[in-house]
Design a protein around this motif. Structure first.
Motif, PDB file in Angstrom:
ATOM      1  N   GLU A 132       1.061  -0.944  -0.362  1.00 42.43           N
ATOM      2  CA  GLU A 132       0.055   0.216  -0.220  1.00 42.43           C
ATOM      3  C   GLU A 132       0.396   1.134  -0.348  1.00 42.43           C
ATOM      4  N   SER A 135       2.791   1.335  -3.126  1.00 41.57           N
ATOM      5  CA  SER A 135       1.653   1.857  -4.457  1.00 41.57           C
ATOM      6  C   SER A 135       1.858   3.712  -4.696  1.00 41.57           C
ATOM      7  N   GLN A 136       1.717   4.208  -3.174  1.00 41.90           N
ATOM      8  CA  GLN A 136       1.296   5.602  -3.067  1.00 41.90           C
ATOM      9  C   GLN A 136       2.678   6.461  -3.674  1.00 41.90           C
ATOM     10  N   ASN A 137       3.579   5.445  -2.840  1.00 34.92           N
ATOM     11  CA  ASN A 137       5.066   6.500  -2.933  1.00 34.92           C
ATOM     12  C   ASN A 137       5.802   6.341  -4.385  1.00 34.92           C
ATOM     13  N   VAL A 138       5.678   5.266  -5.385  1.00 33.72           N
ATOM     14  CA  VAL A 138       6.438   5.036  -6.091  1.00 33.72           C
ATOM     15  C   VAL A 138       5.969   5.975  -7.450  1.00 33.72           C
TER      16      VAL A 138
END
Lengths: 156, 156
Positions: A132, A135-138
Motif C-alpha cells: 500500500e 503503490s502510493q509513493n512509487v
C-alpha cells in the motif's frame, strides 16, 4: 513467491532487453537488539541495544544470510524458464517500504511487482501494508499480487 | 487512458482467449441534486434532492451519456490494434470504489488495471483514492498505473 510466479505465468514483457531484478530487503540490526522495558515501550532509541556475544551475533548473521540465499535461490528456480530477459538479484538493508521506493527510483524501474497480505478490516486500521505504501509513493506502475486464499472445504 | 495505453504497450497477456473489459462507472443521481444547507452539510439524505425540470434533466442525462460514449470510443481507438483479445465495454452506475470491486468479483477478473492520481501527502491524509481502496479490497492482482508528471523544464 506467488507474486513472482503469477507475473511470469500471466504476463510477458514485450521488450526482450528487459531486466528482471529480484530485490530482497534485510531488516536493520541483526547483530544487536533493543530490549523493551517493563511497560513494553522501547528504551531510548538513541542508545544502542544490548550487544550480543560474538558467537551469537555470528550465528544470527549466518541465519539471516541463509534466509536471503534460500529465498533468492527459490526465486531464481521460478525464473529458470525465462527467456530473453536478464535476471539480476539485489540485496539491500533497511526499512522495506523505504528501500523498495528508493530502489524503484534509483533503478528507474518500469514496473514494480509486489506480493501482498490480505489484511482484514481491523488489521488495516492499524497497519499500513508495504504494498500500500509503495503503490502510493512509487512513481512507476505497481502490480500488486495477493495470494489467493484456499477455497473453503478444499482441505488445509 | 494512460493506464490503458501503458498496459497495452508494455504487457501482453499470454492467453489469446482473454477478454479485456472496459468498465465505466457513472455516478448516481444525474437527474436530481441534493442541495447543501448554509452549514455546508448535506440535507437529510433520506429526502430526495430537488427534482430538475424535465428539460434540464434530459439535457444532463444526454451530457452524461455523451461523456460515456466519448470515453469508451477513445478507449476503443486505443485498443484497435489489439489482436486475439476479445474487447467488451460495460457501463455501471454507483460509487466507483464499490462498483469496481463488485464487478471484479462478479466477472471473476484475472487482473484489474487502474489509473491513479498522484495525490500529495496532504491530500492523501483526507482522501483515499479509488485505486488504493480497490487494491485493498479486490482479491485479484491489481495493476496501478500513474500518469507520469511532465519533466520540470520540459514546458507545460
Amino acid at each position: 513467491m506467488y507474486a513472482l510466479s503469477w507475473s511470469l505465468k500471466n504476463i510477458i514483457f514485450q521488450n526482450s532487453s528487459d531486466t528482471l531484478i529480484l530485490l530482497y530487503v534485510k531488516p536493520h540490526h541483526h547483530d544487536t537488539f533493543t530490549p523493551l522495558d517493563s511497560t513494553g515501550i522501547m528504551d531510548d532509541p538513541q542508545t544502542p541495544g544490548h550487544v550480543l556475544s560474538p558467537k551469537a551475533s555470528a550465528a544470527i548473521k549466518k541465519y539471516s544470510q541463509d534466509v536471503v540465499d534460500c529465498v533468492l535461490q527459490k526465486s531464481k528456480r521460478i525464473c529458470k524458464d525465462l527467456e530473453n530477459v536478464k535476471l539480476e538479484t539485489q540485496v539491500e538493508r533497511g526499512n522495506p517500504k523505504d528501500v523498495i521506493c528508493e530502489m524503484s527510483r534509483k533503478l528507474n524501474a518500469d514496473l514494480l511487482v509486489m506480493g501482498s497480505h490480505d489484511y482484514g478490516v481491523m488489521k488495516r486500521a492499524f497497519f499500513e501494508s508495504v504494498s500500500e505504501y509503495c503503490s502510493q509513493n512509487v512513481k512507476c506502475p505497481v502490480l500488486i499480487v495477493k495470494k489467493p486464499k484456499p477455497h473453503a472445504g478444499a482441505g488445509n
